[in-house]
Design an enzyme around this catalytic site. Structure first.
Site, mmCIF file in Angstrom:
data_model
loop_
_atom_site.group_PDB
_atom_site.id
_atom_site.type_symbol
_atom_site.label_atom_id
_atom_site.label_comp_id
_atom_site.label_asym_id
_atom_site.label_seq_id
_atom_site.Cartn_x
_atom_site.Cartn_y
_atom_site.Cartn_z
ATOM 1 N N SER A 25 64.893 16.427 49.167
ATOM 2 C CA SER A 25 63.774 16.725 48.284
ATOM 3 C C SER A 25 63.565 18.242 48.164
ATOM 4 O O SER A 25 64.505 18.968 47.873
ATOM 5 C CB SER A 25 62.512 16.011 48.774
ATOM 6 N N ASP A 31 65.027 6.380 42.513
ATOM 7 C CA ASP A 31 64.067 7.440 42.821
ATOM 8 C C ASP A 31 63.041 7.548 41.695
ATOM 9 O O ASP A 31 63.395 7.778 40.540
ATOM 10 C CB ASP A 31 64.824 8.768 42.980
ATOM 11 N N HIS A 68 63.340 7.627 46.932
ATOM 12 C CA HIS A 68 63.406 9.075 47.080
ATOM 13 C C HIS A 68 63.803 9.545 48.482
ATOM 14 O O HIS A 68 64.208 10.690 48.651
ATOM 15 C CB HIS A 68 62.039 9.675 46.709
#
Length: 314
Positions: free
Chosen positions: A143, A265, A293
């Site tokens: 991320s 995601d 995610h």
């Protein structure tokens, strides 16, 4: 695997207790808060912008084997608890594995309230690498941690042998208009950021096809560091500094890169995985069906399998 997860959690929770917070996990990973006073897995880092060492939280290798070091970062406003399922598998596979709290998040002692902007985060990670690792590492960023990794590689390419990015958030224009907020408004916004309803909602978006209990436990683990007394100051400092804008770094990266992406995601579109793969000159893309995610939380065995194959291939 369960015993290795427990060992990892025990290590992290002893570390958290050193700063006045201790989470005690049951077999189902639910927990309650209790005071504690032990300190483990904390390293002292001397940073140019601080007159005293920053006691920085991380999980160090259980046993130094002399293998290529693997350093695990975490996402926005998270901690190395994010690696609670994958770390034991990497360590068990014989890798010298570090899980590191990025400056301003996690459980490092920030009583002196150092700056937590991009440059400070970069220097903090560099000093950890220079002082305790001192050889090229495989840097893993999920991320926003992928932006942290890209920024670090662009400035210290000698420190990184290979790069792994997981559902990478690398195309944002920093914190955008949030950087222009009056400080009092920024503090009000940040106070909401740690609220249980908002955290639970974000977890429901980040995780795909998990039980209500698993989502609740993940929210608790992801929120634990927000109870640090300096968390709001550190987060506001980062927000108002402008955050990460690493779009121009992507095409400059020379290191071999593995891109892992959950196809479902809902936070960072999987279409950006194809863009990133196209723009990185030496990259491999692996997409995981039925995954959201945070693949290293949802499907840790699969993520570790891909990382091991990437590291060990000739």
């Amino acid at each position: 695997m369960e015993s290795r997860v427990k060992l990892f959690m025990d290590t992290l929770l002893r570390e958290a207790s050193g700063f006045g917070i201790c989470a005690i996990f049951s077999a189902t990973n639910s927990f309650a808060f209790n005071p504690g006073n032990s300190v483990n897995n904390v390293v002292a880092l001397q940073i140019s912008f601080s007159t005293s060492s920053i006691m920085s939280s991380c999980v160090k290798p259980l046993q130094e084997r002399g293998t290529e070091p693997v350093v695990l970062l975490h996402g926005f406003d998270s901690s190395c608890l994010e690696w609670r399922y994958s770390y034991p598998l990497l360590e068990g596979a014989g890798l010298d594995t570090w899980a590191v709290d990025i400056l301003g998040w996690g459980f490092s002692d920030l009583q002196m309230l150092p700056p937590c902007n991009v440059a400070a985060k970069r220097e903090h990670l560099y000093q950890l690498w220079r002082t305790y690792i001192a050889r090229p590492m495989v840097l893993v960023g999920p991320s926003l941690g992928a932006s942290v990794a890209l920024d670090f590689v662009a400035n210290h390419p000698e420190a990184v042998s290979k790069l792994v990015m997981i559902d990478a958030s690398v195309y944002a224009e920093g914190t955008g208009n949030l950087a222009k907020l009056p400080r009092i408004v920024a503090y009000a916004g940040v106070s909401i950021l740690k609220s249980i309803p908002l955290r639970f909602y974000v977890n429901s978006l980040a995780l795909n096809n998990v039980s209500l209990q698993s989502s609740w436990d993940s929210m608790n683990a992801g929120r634990l560091h927000c109870l640090q007394p300096w968390w709001e100051d550190a987060t506001v400092d980062f927000m108002l500094s402008g955050g990460y804008d690493v779009r121009n770094h992507v095409k400059q990266i020379k290191q071999e890169t593995l891109i892992i992406w959950g196809q479902d995601d809902q936070i960072v579109s999987s279409k950006l995985a194809l863009r990133l793969h196209h723009e990185l000159p030496d990259s491999t893309l692996v997409q995981i069906p039925g995954c959201g995610h945070i693949p290293h939380v949802e499907k840790p065995e699969l993520v570790v399998q891909y990382i091991l194959k990437f590291i060990r291939r000739e």
